[in-house]
Each structure stands twice: as structure tokens, then as C-alpha cells.
Design an enzyme around this catalytic site. Sequence first.
Site, short mmCIF file in Angstrom:
data_model
loop_
_atom_site.label_atom_id
_atom_site.label_comp_id
_atom_site.label_asym_id
_atom_site.label_seq_id
_atom_site.Cartn_x
_atom_site.Cartn_y
_atom_site.Cartn_z
N LYS A 89 0.81 -1.22 0.00
CA LYS A 89 0.00 0.00 0.00
C LYS A 89 0.84 1.27 0.00
O LYS A 89 0.45 2.29 -0.56
CB LYS A 89 -0.93 0.00 1.21
CG LYS A 89 -1.97 -1.12 1.21
CD LYS A 89 -3.12 -0.84 0.27
CE LYS A 89 -4.16 -1.96 0.27
NZ LYS A 89 -5.17 -1.77 -0.80
N GLU A 111 -9.66 6.11 3.06
CA GLU A 111 -10.47 5.03 3.60
C GLU A 111 -9.53 3.88 3.89
O GLU A 111 -8.43 3.81 3.31
CB GLU A 111 -11.52 4.59 2.57
CG GLU A 111 -11.05 3.52 1.57
CD GLU A 111 -9.92 4.01 0.65
OE1 GLU A 111 -9.75 5.23 0.51
OE2 GLU A 111 -9.21 3.16 0.06
N SER A 377 1.79 -9.67 -0.54
CA SER A 377 1.40 -8.25 -0.47
C SER A 377 1.56 -7.61 0.89
O SER A 377 1.71 -6.41 0.99
CB SER A 377 -0.03 -8.09 -0.98
OG SER A 377 -0.91 -8.92 -0.26
C1 LIG Z 1 -1.67 -7.03 2.53
C2 LIG Z 1 -2.81 -6.67 1.64
N1 LIG Z 1 -2.93 -7.32 0.48
C3 LIG Z 1 -3.96 -7.04 -0.34
C4 LIG Z 1 -4.91 -6.11 -0.02
C5 LIG Z 1 -6.07 -5.92 -0.94
O1 LIG Z 1 -6.13 -4.65 -1.50
P1 LIG Z 1 -5.74 -4.47 -3.03
O2 LIG Z 1 -6.50 -5.47 -3.80
O3 LIG Z 1 -6.07 -3.06 -3.36
O4 LIG Z 1 -4.29 -4.71 -3.12
C6 LIG Z 1 -4.80 -5.41 1.18
C7 LIG Z 1 -5.77 -4.39 1.56
O5 LIG Z 1 -5.75 -3.82 2.62
C8 LIG Z 1 -3.71 -5.70 2.02
O6 LIG Z 1 -3.55 -5.06 3.19
#
Ligand SMILES: Cc1ncc(COP(=O)(O)O)c(C=O)c1O
Lengths: 393, 393, 255, 255
Positions: A89, A111, A377
Site C-alpha cells: 500500500k 479510507e 502483499s
Molecule cells: C496485505 C494486503 N494485500 C492485499 C490487499 C487488498 O487490496 P488491493 O487489492 O487493493 O491490493 C490489502 C488491503 O488492505 C492488504 O492489506
Amino acid sequence: MTYNINDKGYYGEFGGAYIPEMLYPNVEELRQNYLKVMAEPEFQEEFNALLKDYVGRPSPLYFAKRLSEKYNTKIYLKREDLNHTGAHKINNTIGQILMAKRLNKSRIIAETGAGQHGVATATVCALMGLECIVYMGEVDIARQAPNVARMKMLGAKVVPALSGSRTLKDATNEAIRDWINNPVDTHYIIGSVVGPHPYPDMVARFQAIVSEEIQWQLKEKEGTTKPDYVVACVGGGSNAAGVFYHFLEDTEVKLIAVEAAGKGVHSGESAATSILGKEGIIHGSKTLLMQTPDGQITEPYSISAGLDYPGVGPMHAHLCKSGRAEFIAITDDDAMTAGLDLCKMEGIIPAIETSHALAIFEHKKFQPDDIVVVSLSGRGDKDLDTYVKHFNL
Amino acid sequence: MTYNINDKGYYGEFGGAYIPEMLYPNVEELRQNYLKVMAEPEFQEEFNALLKDYVGRPSPLYFAKRLSEKYNTKIYLKREDLNHTGAHKINNTIGQILMAKRLNKSRIIAETGAGQHGVATATVCALMGLECIVYMGEVDIARQAPNVARMKMLGAKVVPALSGSRTLKDATNEAIRDWINNPVDTHYIIGSVVGPHPYPDMVARFQAIVSEEIQWQLKEKEGTTKPDYVVACVGGGSNAAGVFYHFLEDTEVKLIAVEAAGKGVHSGESAATSILGKEGIIHGSKTLLMQTPDGQITEPYSISAGLDYPGVGPMHAHLCKSGRAEFIAITDDDAMTAGLDLCKMEGIIPAIETSHALAIFEHKKFQPDDIVVVSLSGRGDKDLDTYVKHFNL
Amino acid sequence: MNRINKKLQENKKLLSIYFTAGYPNLKDTVGIIEDLEKNGVDMIEIGLPFSDPLADGPTIQASSTQALKNGMTTDVLFDQLQAVRKTVSIPLVIMGYFNPMLQYGVEAFCKKCAEVGIDGLIIPDLPVDVYNEQYKAVFEAYGIINVFLITPQTSDERIRFIDSLSKGFIYMVSSASVTGSSSGFGDAQTDYFERIANLELESPQIVGFGISDHKTFTQATTHAKGAIIGSAFIKHLTSNGPENINSFISPLLRP
Amino acid sequence: MNRINKKLQENKKLLSIYFTAGYPNLKDTVGIIEDLEKNGVDMIEIGLPFSDPLADGPTIQASSTQALKNGMTTDVLFDQLQAVRKTVSIPLVIMGYFNPMLQYGVEAFCKKCAEVGIDGLIIPDLPVDVYNEQYKAVFEAYGIINVFLITPQTSDERIRFIDSLSKGFIYMVSSASVTGSSSGFGDAQTDYFERIANLELESPQIVGFGISDHKTFTQATTHAKGAIIGSAFIKHLTSNGPENINSFISPLLRP
Ligand SMILES: Cc1ncc(COP(=O)(O)O)c(C=O)c1O
Ligand SMILES: Cc1ncc(COP(=O)(O)O)c(C=O)c1O
């Protein structure tokens, strides 16, 4: 066919800016400036310096030896969990805070679902000395308590969203309302590739650094810039957009988007938008979303706050509808198991969002010489309570 | 004068291996092998690859702009908080697990205070598929709950130490007892530059990567490999050993070691070993430690579990006694304030241990063109509860 | 001629009232419309409730949530309105978000509006350009007037563009805000009202957002053709039920 | 001749008892010593309690903690032992960790030991080499025998080195463990006992760790000169107080 955005702000038939007139000046200002600003050498320099020295990029591309052995394929983990604040993020919030400064905004709103975007926003606001207000669903405030504490420590104001399912969708509504009420001094840092054009494209471009790195890192390790598969979980889709970005037009690279099936796709408690969703409008964008036949947006469910969203970004709607990406839905239980498995096999505690992507290996068979890059992620520190309770640790 | 270890295992008059005969074979095996193993090209290769791809090294050397402006000096933060697992501790556990494998050990034990070393050990054990037992004081188990959860998720067994002050010192006693009871198959991964020779030197060498990076990173940014000051908090001293290492013999680089004054150096609740300690023996090493006139080891106190230790490593005892490093003691309150200040000014939530080092700027004036490198030894995710309670957030 | 245009020609300041269809009770819709007309209201915005009304403040949000819980849907609303033109003659406008209309089918929606006697639509999240490019023809085919919003941040140039597309009135949002936010008007509003008046637009303007009583109604209509009351009326319904509409409307018109 | 060496020449298996000075009560030390001798014990290890006894299991740890709480210190112990040689003639050994001795001053400590009639020291965390290089001269000057430990992991070569430095007996740790760990001996111990016996060392061996009753005492002393009971005796003191030492010792010697 192209999988990128066109000059009208659409991915195929998805995208656009379905916004109330009250937001028009803000969104239009952004639309007119974002590409120009991003192209400025000083912007690039500042962005890249912060990514390197502050965020800790490049994030490693880690060959997961034991996992690879278990599933008899070559698994690389793109370690966004090692970024400052613990998820992908921050790539976006660094970009957007620099954008906001160039647009002379002094007040930042955001948000958040899992709290990762909220933390990442609070972080860059502290870094730049800007006021920060984060909207977060009441349910998410409870299940992601560590991130709430972090935002407070960083000086942000966390405002609970009390309507609807009191999760990410509702927090987004509240943020949009705030923006409507504060049209001059405020920039809204959206946390995913959702919202009105140009947000999906802008966020995707800020996240694109991830696949850019994957290309040269894989070249170093495997002598090729092309993985066979790229796997990412999808909430709004910023993480997937980042790891897919530089592979979008190269169909030799197969893309897999993993959504949250919650308690089962057809259980009534799910967030598997690609299966349960229909074309419609959510948060200013034409895309796939879960809704009643009547067009009311459905309250989604996932154990993971970051995937608990009834829509996906327009890029992903297009990737899904066009068949460019394979969409797979993973249940709470399967995700949790895959998450714990990564802890025990590789010593990495993933965010529950990420655990959904990791569950792919129990659901799909890869060839021994397939190179499968999974976006790690985020880290699971925010999810310890949920894991501990789930497994009675 | 040299500030490094001599071939008998002493830093000046400090160090040695004051161990029961039961530990002799283990410690001797290690002593005879550690330099040889570390010098092997395959060891170096494996170590460096894991540091890069798994830990995420190099950790950035981040110029803290707003902090620098506030204190009118040039402040660089060495971002060990961005390492996998969130602190410098993993540098050492990666090294030691590779060492343990080469010594054919199948069972790993460790002590932990803040839980960072426990997590780092559990992590590398998961990575290598080895059994892991972590001893942790009962008091620390309560105040560092997130790290306890992490260790469990990583598959480690966390055993509470119930004796003494039920903190780091007592956990170390328990780990040593375990090692005595399991002399053949077990490697004890000590988490700091403490314990019998060769541990202090081995751990310092594994942590030395930190100052090695600082040299070339500073060269890139400031055109010199030499900071004017290097500042680090000291519990056992591994963090300080790492950032000091390559500067030890260069007295143009001033070294500042920050200890925990707890509720005040002379409050009776403190862990400021350099002031309150006397030469003696703790955990197999001759060093400075807090003790009664009678030679009983005193129960220390600090709000920070990782600094709550009545001794320091022998390297630091020598640096202190020789005057090579300046030792400064920072109270709980001052540390907490400095920690929150970093959150609000730079968007980084530091471990409370680290916050002690950050408090230096309120206690010592630097010149505008001084380059001051502070080791940001760990992130504060584990300390959120303590911060929130302290500041009523 | 569309009822809206006819009404706009009357030589008076127009009072328009917004309420959420199906609130407080599912079957209150038509009764409220009839009562409003009886009490002298000039025009009515019937809110088609939406799950995620992002341009609305807490009052209208809550009424929408309740209406949906009560069972309100697009079909139910059209059913309820089936015979409304037997008893009601003032202009009726549906105000709603775009997604429910999209799901219904925009053409089907317009057609149905025409059938039951709806004169116009206010769709906050359907942007002017999208309307212009994709939906104008359909709206016009069914004689449905689309009402556009302007705000204090809207540039003169854009206002003129919107004016050129408007077939009825322009919905002048009094301040940059969601519904139900401000109470009373200050200098900023006065300046804004005067600025717009000076533009001498083709379309009359009706002011909305922040009007709650006779005073704000008078202020809002000094330069504009009329004003819309929404949240204040919803609050009245919440406290007093749908039976005492007179006690809300009459002090507004005859203080 | 040192009392230890004299005792080792006796043609019997020696029973040595460890207890923590100042436990259960601060002033029990001398009484326990006298009672142990009266009951036929051959040698006594007086534990000088330490805050961090890292070679000890929970039983001895707990007794040390209690003794410290009771007020035991090095000075207090020497005070208590001031007149012990008026009533006690068997060898007395102080067993303690190195740090308290270091703080007292190693020479001062040896001197004081000699004064009050202590014959030897067992210091688990003072390694053989450090002793050899730094403290041997002092110990010998005051006629204090330093007792070294060996364990099943100690190599033959090292055992011979230790043997060469030993002036009294070698403390043979029965198994790799802290005190109080094992219960009973198995094949591993038997092999180890035999291996050591076969080395035909100069110094007699006394076995410690894991001896709790007549059976284990007999097993331990099949090859060795004697055995030391520690944790089992502490447990007895905890349960029965310092008054009933006979009920612990007599079944050991005359089952
Ligand atoms: C670690 C992590 N992966 C994935 C996501 C999913 O969001 P996005 O699809 O925008 O990456 C989030 C959302 O908070 C997240 O914290
Ligand atoms: C973040 C952090 N810094 C510093 C320390 C202190 O230990 P050392 O002095 O060995 O670096 C700890 C110990 O847990 C720690 O977690």
C-alpha cells in the site's frame, strides 16, 4: 486488445468517473495533472528516492525453497511485506502524497479496510507534516486493532464508518462524503485501483514499480524477465495491478487473481466479486460489483478486512471479462491454512489477504519448471489475533 | 589500543568463557569452528543471499529530513526496522542457523526479551525446518504479546521463565540450563553479544553487515564513509556492536551507546549497566553487570523488554571502560516521548528499545554539519499496547 | 409541455420537497406526495433509496437504509406510483443514484417514468458528460428532464455548458457538502448566489442543501427560482410520522 | 594433609551431601552440618546461594532464592562457619558460583575459607583453564582444593588434563544435565561410569547429579569413590524441615 486504460479512462467497458458534480473540480484537477506531474523528473526523483530510502525498495524477490519443493514448482515470493509499514500500500501513498503536495493540498483523507492503507497514509502524512483523517468501518476497527493503534501513533484521526456492513465499502463512502464537504484543501488518497478515473490508473502506475522490479530480479535469478504465472490477491486490486502491470500486454505471462470466497462462494457470505458480481457502478467507477437484482450493493464478507469489498477495480473487471486473468476464489479456511503453512515452511507470517493468494498451490497444479511469482502483499502482524483464534494457538 | 576481541576471547579485560564444564564441548566446538565456517565461500554466499533475498538487505540509510531540521544537524536512520521480522536481530539468527546446520545440530534453543530475537530465531528455524524452543520471561511474555503470537505461528515452543525478575536474564538462565541438558543435538542461538566466547564475537560479526552498509551508503550520500557519530541503544549490545563494528578502530567516529535508565538511574528501577554495573560474571562472560556488593545479580528494570538486562556484552564493557564510546542513560519517559516524536515527524514507529537511542537529540547537542547515524534497530509493532497506554491514545 | 417547465413559468418562488420513497413506512410514498401537494408544495423529489448514497448525509442515508429494509425497490416504487397522476398534478422528480437505474435499464427506467408520470430525474452520480454522450437521446425520447447539479466550485464555463444541456432547472447545491450538512447561509453562499444570478443563465435555478426553514428558504430564493428541502423534512417525518405534514410545510410558506 | 584427601583414603564409599546455606532458615546452616556429620555423612557441600544458578535445576534454584531472601550473604556464611570446626571434623566444601567469590576477592575468599576450616571449593562456572592460569597459585597458597567437574561429554584427553590439575577428587556429573534432573541411572550412565573407571585416573571420583536414594547411591559408587546427593536432600528439607535429617540419611546408608 489492450489491457491498459484508454484515454477516456476506461479499461474496455469498465472505468470512467461516475461522480457527483461536487467532486468534479477535484477529480478533474487530478485528471488533468496526474500524468504531467508523474512525468516530471523532480517528481520521479523524489518518488524513487523515498521508495528506496524510506520504503526500502526494491523489495526482494525471494525463491521459496521449501514451498517450491512441496509443490514441485518454482515459487518466488515478491516481498512487499518488507516495505515500510508492511504492505504494498505504501507505494501508492508515497506517490499520492507527492501528488497532493504538488496540487497544494494541506489535508489528506483516506479510507481503509485492513488498516494497511490507513497506516500507509498516516505514515506519509506524518512524513510530510500534513493533517490526516482516515475512515474505517467499525467492524474493521475491531478486527485490525494493531493498525488502528499505529494510525493514532502516527497522528492520524481515525473516524469509524457506522453504516452498511461497517467495512471497507462504507469507509469509502464516508471518505467520499468528506471530500465532497472539503473540496478545496483536501486530497483523497484512495487506497486501491478503484474510484473514479484517474484513480485506478494513477494507483496502478504507482504500484507498477512492483512488476518493474520483478522483471529485472527474475532476469538476475532465472535469466528471463517473464514468469509463467503471476498470482495476487484482489481486494480493490492495487496489489494485483502492481504485479500484473508490466505483464498486462504480454499474454505469455499468465495472470491469476485470487478473490475471497469467505465462507464459500455461494454461502451468502463471500466477497468473490468476479463470480457474484455484475456490471454496475460503485464508488465512481463502472466495474463488476456484488449487488441485488435491484442494483443495491451487497454487503460482502471475508475474514480478511482488505478483501472484504463488493467490487473490484475496473482494470480487473476488464481482465476478468476478457479472460486475460484467471480469477479464483479462496475460502477463509483455505486461506488461513495456507497462511499458517507459509509461517511454518518459510518463516514468513503473511497478511490474511496475502494468504488467499498463497492458497493457490492447493487449488491449482503447476509444472516443475513453471516460474510462479506470488505477490506477498503484506505481513500478518495486524492479523495475529485472528490467526491465533482461528487455530487455537 | 584495540577495541576488537583478542585471540583469547577478551575485549581488554572483558569476555572469556566462564561456563560450567557441561557446556565445554558445545562452546569449544563452536569456538574452534566459527571463524573457519564463516570464512567458507559457500557459507558467505548462503548468508549473503539470505540477507538479500529473505531479510531484505541492504536496509536503507534514510536521511530524516524533518528530524534533522528540528535538531539542526544531519540525522540518518539506519533502517533495521525494515528487515524481515522487524529488527536487527535476524542478521544474527540467519548467521547462526547456517552455523548450526554446519555443526549438524537439529534442535535450536534461544532466549528472548522483547521477543524480537525469539521471533527471528523461530523464523530461521521454520525456514530450515528445525525444532525451536524459545525461553522468555513471564513478564516479557505479557508485555510483548504480539511477538509471542508470532513465535507460535512460526511453530516455535515458547517456554516461560518463572524465576528472578522473569525477564531476559532469567530466560537466558533457562536457555543455558536447556543447553546443559541437551549437549549433543542442540545449538543455542544467543541473541546478543553476550554469553561465553565465541558468542560475543560471532554475533558481532554477523551484525557487522550493518556498519559495512553504512560505510558505502554514506559514501553515496555524503561522499564520506565516516559519520561523526553513531548512536545505538544497548541491551546486550548486538545492535550497537553491528553499527559500531567497522568504526571501532577509527576514533574519528564517535560512538554513543544508549542504555535504559528506567525510572531514573538511581531510582532503584533501572537497567543502566554502565553506571550501575561493576565488573563481574554473567551468562559466561566477564563484563559489567548490575549486582549487589555481595555479587548477586540485580533485577533490572526498563519499560523496554529488550533493554531490561543487568549486563552488557564484553565489547561494550570495554568500550565503556576505555572511554571509546560515550554511554548515556535515557529514562522510560524520555524514550517514549522520543518514540512518539519519530512517529509524528517521520512516520516511523520505532521499537521502544530504539526510542532510547532516538532520545539522544534531546540530551546532546550536535553541530549543524555533524553526520549522526542512529540505528533504528527495530519497529514498534510489538510495543503498540505500551505506547497506547503510556500516552492514553 | 413538461410539468416542470410549466411550473417554472409560474410567477412565484417554488418550494420543492425531497423525501425518500418507502420511508418511514413502505406504503407512505403516495400519501406523502398527495399531502405535500395539498399543503402547497410546488414540486417533489421522490428519493429512490440506494444502499450507498455517497452524496448524502446521515439523515437521508438513514432514511434510505430504513426504506430498503421496509422493502422498497425500483419495481415497488413504480408500482406505487402507477396511479399517482390520478391524484397529483405538480411536477414529480425521481432522485436516485445511477446503479439501480442501470440495473433496471436506463431506457426501461425512462419509459416507466414517462408511463407513471414522472417528469424528471436527478442522478447525482451520473456525470454531465456521460449523460450527454450516452443517455441524452433516451431521456429526450421519453420526455424526461435530467436535472444537473452545480456547486460553488463549479466554474462559470462549466455552468454555461451545463446550462446549455439543461431542459428544466439547474439544481444549485448551496455549499460544497453532502445533504444535511450546513445550517444557515453565510457570506460565501450569498456571493455564490449572486455570482450565479449574474450569469443570467437560460435555466432557472433551484437551490438545494442546507434549507430547513422559512428564513433559509427566503435567503435561497432571493436570486433563485426556488429551493429544495430534504433532510429537514426527513427529520420531521422521523419525529412526527407521515401524518402531520402540514405542521412542517405551513410555517415554511406562511411563517 | 587436607581433610578431603584424608577422607578419600578411607576404605569406604563416601556419602557427600549438598545443601544450600541459609535454607530453609538463615540460621540452619551450622545445625544441618552438625546433624549431617552425626548421621554418618562423609563430606558436605555447603551451597553459597546465587541469584542466577545456571547449572542448577528448580529445586536448588528455589532453595537459593529462599536463602538469599532469608539474608544469606558471603559474609553471613563465613560468620556462621566461624566456629564450625569446634564441632565438625568431616571435610567441608563450599559450592558456589564464581561471581560472588570474585566480588569478595578470590584471594580473600580462599583466605577466609582456610580460616574457618573449609577444605575445598566447587565453582561450576570457573573453567579449568581460567583456574589454571589465574587462580591456582592462590588456592594452593591457602591449601584450598578446587574440585573440577567432568561430564559424559568430556573427552578422555580433557579428563586426563583435569585429573592432572586435581588435588582432591573429580566431581563426576552423572549425566549431561542441571542438578535434580534425572531419576535413576540407565545404560548410558553405566557405560560412562565404566569408561571413567577404565581411565584409572589419579584422582578419585565422586559422582553427583541424579542420586537420590540407596539404590542410585549404590549404582553410582560401584566404580566411583563416592556420591553426592543434592536436590533430593533439599526436597527433604523443604518437606520435613531441618530437624529430621536422620530420616533422610539413615535409609541411605542402612536401607
Ligand atoms: C496485505 C494486503 N494485500 C492485499 C490487499 C487488498 O487490496 P488491493 O487489492 O487493493 O491490493 C490489502 C488491503 O488492505 C492488504 O492489506
Ligand atoms: C529493536 C531492538 N533494539 C535493541 C535491542 C537490544 O538488544 P541488543 O542490545 O542486543 O541489540 C532489542 C532486543 O530485543 C531490540 O528488539
